[in-house]
Scaffold this motif. Structure first.
Motif, PDB file in Angstrom:
ATOM      1  N   TYR A 118       0.865  -1.193   0.000  1.00 42.88           N
ATOM      2  CA  TYR A 118       0.000   0.000   0.000  1.00 42.88           C
ATOM      3  C   TYR A 118       0.892   1.231   0.000  1.00 42.88           C
ATOM      4  O   TYR A 118       2.101   1.133   0.224  1.00 42.88           O
ATOM      5  N   TYR A 119       0.298   2.360  -0.289  1.00 44.01           N
ATOM      6  CA  TYR A 119       1.026   3.626  -0.181  1.00 44.01           C
ATOM      7  C   TYR A 119       0.108   4.640   0.475  1.00 44.01           C
ATOM      8  O   TYR A 119      -1.075   4.374   0.699  1.00 44.01           O
TER       9      TYR A 119
ATOM     10  N   LEU B 106      -4.318   5.583   3.583  1.00 46.03           N
ATOM     11  CA  LEU B 106      -3.601   4.472   2.954  1.00 46.03           C
ATOM     12  C   LEU B 106      -4.393   3.934   1.760  1.00 46.03           C
ATOM     13  O   LEU B 106      -5.615   3.821   1.817  1.00 46.03           O
ATOM     14  N   MET B 107      -3.686   3.583   0.704  1.00 45.97           N
ATOM     15  CA  MET B 107      -4.323   3.075  -0.514  1.00 45.97           C
ATOM     16  C   MET B 107      -3.652   1.769  -0.934  1.00 45.97           C
ATOM     17  O   MET B 107      -2.417   1.662  -0.900  1.00 45.97           O
ATOM     18  N   LEU B 108      -4.451   0.801  -1.365  1.00 48.02           N
ATOM     19  CA  LEU B 108      -3.913  -0.471  -1.857  1.00 48.02           C
ATOM     20  C   LEU B 108      -3.029  -0.234  -3.073  1.00 48.02           C
ATOM     21  O   LEU B 108      -3.414   0.471  -4.000  1.00 48.02           O
TER      22      LEU B 108
END
Lengths: 270, 270
Positions: free
Chosen positions: B158-159, B165-167
């Protein structure tokens, strides 16, 4: 391989997978697999006990049974072991409030479950519901929990619809496991608890039971690990390479449910 | 832990991760991380060599550099090592025609690549493009190949965007690996080939180079396995538990790029 008489001796109860064995899902509800309606009817007229053991998690048990009846099958809700009701039991026992990433068709199964302020995530075969946004939301809920708990209703890799192979819930379970660094709890086949509850509901011991399914790992391998016998049908998601699977060997391979039932009626219960 | 002077002695080249180190992506392009614009400028005024080494796969290299320049960074396209151009090189070398599951923003990188009658799949951080339909299409392409080949541009979990947070692509790589029973080839960090090409382009040996990133596994662990040193910044996707990671220990943890550059200018190249 031993003769069928030997392989099927002493079978008193039959667990039937539904998708890929009774019917293939798809446009307009899908289609019964040739010979399966009559095969189920023959089985139910016999002295063998029958129970349906499915990982179907897109539809409520009521909707699934309605569809099967419409396709001509003799089946009632009380004869079906399905993962959503099993999950509800676990959630209640452990006081868990799920964030649901499930298909709208199965949401009604969770009507009695508190989903406020979630402390776990439940994923099922959500189909188109597996959007990036929905997956990211489930991921974010898990990452905010001190002890993230993820339930997956089955962990199948894919299933077959009339239009082709379709991704099942398993790949999405793996995605969330990797993203969060956790291990999911599987509710459904091949979880031993799930098979055991189906056996209990049928009132038959594992060594007297046989599973019939199209999934070499989830149906055949899972049932065998519980002490049952298992046949794989060459319908549904069956692929020829399944007969040379590196880890799982079925007690027999049959063209379809009709052939399986013919053999059972000839050789079982002897 | 040894004094900074000892840990940074002999460093001649610096590899900088971009997302989470220079800036956090998000609405309206995102925002520079405090102190990073000036830190890059100081680094480039020094005798140290600098190269940007990113797993960014949503944007073309040109768009990424345009965004960074707009945020105030001194960076040009030729200074950036990114996975999409690296993948194109591999595809050409091996005569592969990809089915692309990538963000529209990076599609132009593949303009010179033949995508007819695909014999492999390339996935990148597709964001909203990771719909069920698109994932299922990539899955079906792979299942129809006799020898399914899957390339993943990075395998980050993730970032962090300004909104949370994003997958990243990694979970989707794992999903396809599980669905098809295959292992993906990763193009990007932490692949050793990728780090090595960045070092080559910078003209510095691994033992003289240091990686600065926010990903304890992809940046720090990957660079160390190539013989580089590596610092983790406490920005971007950094989480406090990273400092007690069971497998990876950075050569140092710093609050942000500004602190890292301050230490490097004080202690490196001595």
């Amino acid at each position: 391989m031993a003769a069928w008489g030997e392989r099927l001796a002493g079978v008193r109860g039959v667990l039937l997978d539904i998708s890929g064995v009774l019917y293939d899902g798809g446009e307009g509800g899908g289609a019964a697999i040739a010979g399966s309606v009559e095969a189920v009817a023959r089985l139910k007229r016999s002295r063998l006990k029958v129970r349906f053991c499915t990982n179907e998690s897109q539809k409520s048990r009521a909707d699934l049974v309605g569809l099967l009846q419409w396709l001509g099958f003799d089946v009632s809700e009380g004869e079906v072991t399905a993962p959503a009701p099993a999950a509800c039991l676990i959630l209640k026992q452990r006081g868990l409030r799920p964030h649901l990433l499930v298909h709208d068709g199965v949401r009604s199964e969770f009507d009695q479950i508190d989903t406020s302020n979630p402390n776990c995530v439940v994923i099922a075969d959500a189909g188109e519901g597996f959007s990036y946004q929905n997956m990211n939301k489930a991921f974010q809920v898990l990452m905010e929990l001190e002890n993230p708990v993820l339930f997956s209703l089955g962990k199948g890799r894919y299933y077959k619809e009339t239009s082709g192979l379709m991704l099942d819930v398993g790949p999405y379970m793996k995605a969330l496991e990797y993203a969060c660094g956790i291990k999911a709890e599987v509710v459904g086949k091949p979880s031993p608890e799930f098979f055991k509850s189906a056996l209990q509901e049928m009132g038959v011991e594992a060594h007297e039971a046989i599973m019939i399914g199209d999934d070499i790992v989830g149906d055949v391998g899972g049932a065998q690990r519980c002490g049952m016998r298992a046949l794989q049908v060459r319908t549904g998601k069956f692929r020829p390479s399944d007969e040379h699977h590196p880890e799982v060997k079925a007690d027999g391979y049959v063209d379809n449910l009709a052939e399986a039932v013919g053999l059972l009626l000839q050789h079982a219960d002897k």
